[in-house]
Motif scaffolding. Sequence first.
Motif, PDB file in Angstrom:
ATOM      1  N   GLU A 444       0.840  -1.193   0.000  1.00  0.00           N
ATOM      2  CA  GLU A 444       0.000   0.000   0.000  1.00  0.00           C
ATOM      3  C   GLU A 444       0.881   1.251   0.000  1.00  0.00           C
ATOM      4  OE1 GLU A 444      -3.141   0.468  -0.241  1.00  0.00           O
ATOM      5  OE2 GLU A 444      -3.942  -1.558  -0.018  1.00  0.00           O
ATOM      6  N   PRO A 445       0.868   2.031  -1.072  1.00  0.00           N
ATOM      7  CA  PRO A 445       1.719   3.238  -1.108  1.00  0.00           C
ATOM      8  C   PRO A 445       1.439   4.196   0.039  1.00  0.00           C
ATOM      9  CG  PRO A 445       0.821   2.746  -3.291  1.00  0.00           C
ATOM     10  CD  PRO A 445       0.132   1.835  -2.329  1.00  0.00           C
ATOM     11  N   GLY A 446       0.177   4.328   0.420  1.00  0.00           N
ATOM     12  CA  GLY A 446      -0.153   5.239   1.512  1.00  0.00           C
ATOM     13  C   GLY A 446       0.502   4.845   2.815  1.00  0.00           C
ATOM     14  N   TYR A 447       0.510   3.539   3.106  1.00  0.00           N
ATOM     15  CA  TYR A 447       1.142   3.075   4.346  1.00  0.00           C
ATOM     16  C   TYR A 447       2.654   3.279   4.293  1.00  0.00           C
ATOM     17  CZ  TYR A 447       2.567   0.086   8.187  1.00  0.00           C
ATOM     18  OH  TYR A 447       3.132  -0.383   9.345  1.00  0.00           O
ATOM     19  N   VAL A 477       5.672  -1.175 -10.329  1.00  0.00           N
ATOM     20  CA  VAL A 477       6.171   0.125 -10.786  1.00  0.00           C
ATOM     21  C   VAL A 477       5.065   1.167 -10.825  1.00  0.00           C
ATOM     22  CG1 VAL A 477       7.281   1.320 -12.709  1.00  0.00           C
ATOM     23  CG2 VAL A 477       8.001  -0.988 -12.106  1.00  0.00           C
ATOM     24  N   GLU A 478       3.869   0.766 -11.250  1.00  0.00           N
ATOM     25  CA  GLU A 478       2.788   1.743 -11.375  1.00  0.00           C
ATOM     26  C   GLU A 478       2.343   2.312 -10.034  1.00  0.00           C
ATOM     27  OE1 GLU A 478       1.158  -2.479 -11.522  1.00  0.00           O
ATOM     28  OE2 GLU A 478       2.716  -1.337 -12.556  1.00  0.00           O
ATOM     29  N   ILE A 483       6.375   7.392  -4.234  1.00  0.00           N
ATOM     30  CA  ILE A 483       7.529   6.956  -3.438  1.00  0.00           C
ATOM     31  C   ILE A 483       8.823   7.417  -4.096  1.00  0.00           C
ATOM     32  CG2 ILE A 483       8.747   4.930  -2.562  1.00  0.00           C
ATOM     33  CD1 ILE A 483       6.052   3.538  -2.382  1.00  0.00           C
ATOM     34  N   TRP A 484       8.916   7.357  -5.428  1.00  0.00           N
ATOM     35  CA  TRP A 484      10.096   7.881  -6.118  1.00  0.00           C
ATOM     36  C   TRP A 484      10.236   9.380  -5.876  1.00  0.00           C
ATOM     37  CZ3 TRP A 484      14.137   5.441  -7.624  1.00  0.00           C
ATOM     38  CH2 TRP A 484      14.079   4.139  -8.133  1.00  0.00           C
ATOM     39  N   GLU A 485       9.142  10.103  -5.936  1.00  0.00           N
ATOM     40  CA  GLU A 485       9.201  11.547  -5.699  1.00  0.00           C
ATOM     41  C   GLU A 485       9.698  11.851  -4.287  1.00  0.00           C
ATOM     42  OE1 GLU A 485       5.372  13.126  -6.525  1.00  0.00           O
ATOM     43  OE2 GLU A 485       5.472  12.759  -8.687  1.00  0.00           O
ATOM     44  N   LYS A 486       9.189  11.084  -3.300  1.00  0.00           N
ATOM     45  CA  LYS A 486       9.628  11.317  -1.921  1.00  0.00           C
ATOM     46  C   LYS A 486      11.094  10.917  -1.743  1.00  0.00           C
ATOM     47  CE  LYS A 486       6.677  10.995   1.334  1.00  0.00           C
ATOM     48  NZ  LYS A 486       6.827  12.340   1.956  1.00  0.00           N
ATOM     49  N   PHE A 487      11.524   9.867  -2.459  1.00  0.00           N
ATOM     50  CA  PHE A 487      12.924   9.449  -2.391  1.00  0.00           C
ATOM     51  C   PHE A 487      13.834  10.554  -2.920  1.00  0.00           C
ATOM     52  CE2 PHE A 487      15.913   5.599  -3.353  1.00  0.00           C
ATOM     53  CZ  PHE A 487      16.766   6.039  -2.357  1.00  0.00           C
ATOM     54  N   ARG A 507      15.221   6.146 -11.268  1.00  0.00           N
ATOM     55  CA  ARG A 507      13.808   6.433 -11.486  1.00  0.00           C
ATOM     56  C   ARG A 507      13.484   6.475 -12.978  1.00  0.00           C
ATOM     57  NH1 ARG A 507      10.712  12.110 -10.024  1.00  0.00           N
ATOM     58  NH2 ARG A 507       8.600  11.409 -10.522  1.00  0.00           N
ATOM     59  N   GLY A 508      14.380   7.094 -13.760  1.00  0.00           N
ATOM     60  CA  GLY A 508      14.157   7.145 -15.200  1.00  0.00           C
ATOM     61  C   GLY A 508      14.127   5.770 -15.827  1.00  0.00           C
ATOM     62  N   VAL A 509      14.982   4.853 -15.335  1.00  0.00           N
ATOM     63  CA  VAL A 509      15.000   3.488 -15.872  1.00  0.00           C
ATOM     64  C   VAL A 509      13.746   2.723 -15.441  1.00  0.00           C
ATOM     65  CG1 VAL A 509      16.240   1.284 -15.810  1.00  0.00           C
ATOM     66  CG2 VAL A 509      17.510   3.422 -15.990  1.00  0.00           C
ATOM     67  N   ALA A 510      13.378   2.872 -14.177  1.00  0.00           N
ATOM     68  CA  ALA A 510      12.223   2.122 -13.667  1.00  0.00           C
ATOM     69  C   ALA A 510      10.918   2.577 -14.309  1.00  0.00           C
ATOM     70  CB  ALA A 510      12.146   2.268 -12.149  1.00  0.00           C
ATOM     71  N   MET A 511      10.829   3.853 -14.654  1.00  0.00           N
ATOM     72  CA  MET A 511       9.579   4.405 -15.182  1.00  0.00           C
ATOM     73  C   MET A 511       9.751   4.886 -16.623  1.00  0.00           C
ATOM     74  SD  MET A 511       8.224   6.424 -11.802  1.00  0.00           S
ATOM     75  CE  MET A 511       6.520   6.116 -12.250  1.00  0.00           C
ATOM     76  N   LYS A 512      10.542   4.143 -17.401  1.00  0.00           N
ATOM     77  CA  LYS A 512      10.805   4.554 -18.775  1.00  0.00           C
ATOM     78  C   LYS A 512       9.547   4.491 -19.639  1.00  0.00           C
ATOM     79  CE  LYS A 512      12.438  -0.119 -19.866  1.00  0.00           C
ATOM     80  NZ  LYS A 512      13.565  -0.917 -20.409  1.00  0.00           N
TER      81      LYS A 512
END
Length: 693
Positions: A444-447, A477-478, A483-487, A507-512
Amino acid sequence: MNTKEKGLTTGPWSLTDQGQLAELKLKNKPYDLDSWETLIKEAQTSALIRGRMLFEKLVERFPTCGRFWRIYIEQEMRQQNYEEVEQLFQRCLLNVLSLDLWRCYIGYIKDTKRAQDGYREKLVQAYEFALDHIGFDPCSGGIWLEYCSFVKSGEVQGTYAETQKVTAVRKIFQRALGVPLISIEQVWKEYNIFEQEVDEVLAKKLADEYLRQYATMKRCSKEYDSFSRQLNKLSPAIPPMGTTQEHTQLQLWKRYLTWEKSNPTRTEDKTLLAKKVMFGYKQCLLVYGHHPDIWYEAVSYLENASKSANDRGDNTLAKQFEEDAREMYSTAITNVMKGNLLINFSFADFEEWHGNSEAVTGIYESLLKVEEIDCTLVYIQFMKSARRTGGIKTARSVFKRAREDPRCGWQVYVAAALMEYYCSRDKNITFKIFELGMKKHGDEPGYVLAYLDYLMHQTDDNNTRVLYERVLSSMPVESTQEIWEKFMDFESSVGDLTGLIKVEKRRGVAMKDELKGNSTVLLVDRFRYLDLFPCSNTELLSMGYPVKDKSGSVGLYSDQQGSSGRDWLLARPDLNQMMPYKPSAAKGVGMNAVPGGTFPLPTACATMLLQIPPPDCYKGPFVQVDELLTLLEKVDLKQSSSTDHSAVSSTTAGKKRTAAQDQDGKDDDKNQSIPQNDIYRARQQKRVHMATT
């Protein structure tokens, strides 16, 4: 229950196609009034048992609708089921302060008790019972006058009995004059006539005594009538729909309640004022019982009245108002507000404020048994209340129950962990609770974001980075965008530039697939802070970085903007230019006719049509457009062009010769005789002659 009744409960209730269609509609829309009206009409002509089944469902769905209760009762009265009628009255009268329902009750007493001994005493009790509950209604003037007429019509013997009757009638009239009735003028007139018949001298004295009160009630009656004409008191209570009509009615009701609170009758009796205000709230709740704000306003008024009475030293009255507030809460959570979290939580705080911890526990336990609600927030509020009343150990026991409940969400772990952190000051317990939640809600992204916020506030950089790596390697990934933004924010705040660039590349590779090669948006996220961006909104949109409006957050990807972020470039229809379609059988003048209706013409065309004469002013001749077009199609333009050219040449030459001949013959024309009837040429020749001389 016999076999026939069982069959009626298992299958469709209605025996008609229209009724069965209404039943199907009610499965999806249980508060559809049109469908209920269809079934009510069928129930009124059905057998007793079948009709009773439908009416029970009806009053269960609309327990505060006086009209539906009255229809049900009248159906039983027609069958002379008086025992059932009295049971129905016991179920609804005290909770449904509907004028029509109480009139039905009085009518029932008149019709069924007339032949019994003590009929007049029973009817007097019925009138008193009714007026004690609905006598504050400004529309109850008819019942007050009926009561006076009934008491006056009683035959008595002896001077003492006659005096008692006169006193009783006088008290009824004087009580009625204390209510701003719509028919207050008629009540005043009847009262004066009554006193004149008894004693003219005393009548004048009493009229002078009550004249001021009558004037006040007359003024209040007109004030009430000015904004109450549009009040809808007969509509069944349905959940909030958000319609304009609903909003308008709510504003009218709140205006009426504010007027009642302002004490328009200037009474000094605080108990009487509270009764009038609460009567107004109960009237409003008959129609808007599904609106929690009305319930809360009513209870808040009683709580404030209790506090004011306590400040004045009237502990008895304060206790009475407190009990009335508790009864109001109980009525709400046992009926339409049974599953409403707001009212239940407010009731729990009310009991906690008055030191009733057992009642608080009972409210939360009852709420957890309701299957239609999300119990996560219930457990969270239960934990907080348990900590306040029983300490941290009691709250932990509630959290244990929440962990074992499969309906509970991840938010309860965050609430329990932070409660331990702020209350017990034990970071180890907080850490264990967060880790326990990761086992169940790690996807859960929120948690995860809540856990990361906690670690970042603890300046625990190592564990924070470990959690980031752990989550990003296991979560789809979706689901990792935030979480990437907070990282990146974390590395920008506490890391170095090397680490920040590494995270950005990962992040660019994971979300290409989502970025589609547009790496500039990553650079924007590197330098942005909260709602501050290094580019203007236009520049952000041009590079494919969608920006939400001020009411929403700003992110890299948005479902409304599309995965590419360039949907803003697509052409959109201007909905402001849409024209209203009006179904019409006939074609109106100045309307753009289409099959089945008309569309208004554009403004410029409509204005022009208004300025020119209407079509019926032109009587003809009319051009046959189709034949004209056919003729034009057959014309040979090449041949026509050469013929026209030769004709123009010959015409030009002819004109030159004619001009020369005219020049030579001017002098001859002067000498020509002028016809006697040619006045124009005679005047022209006269002017020429005068000019030459």
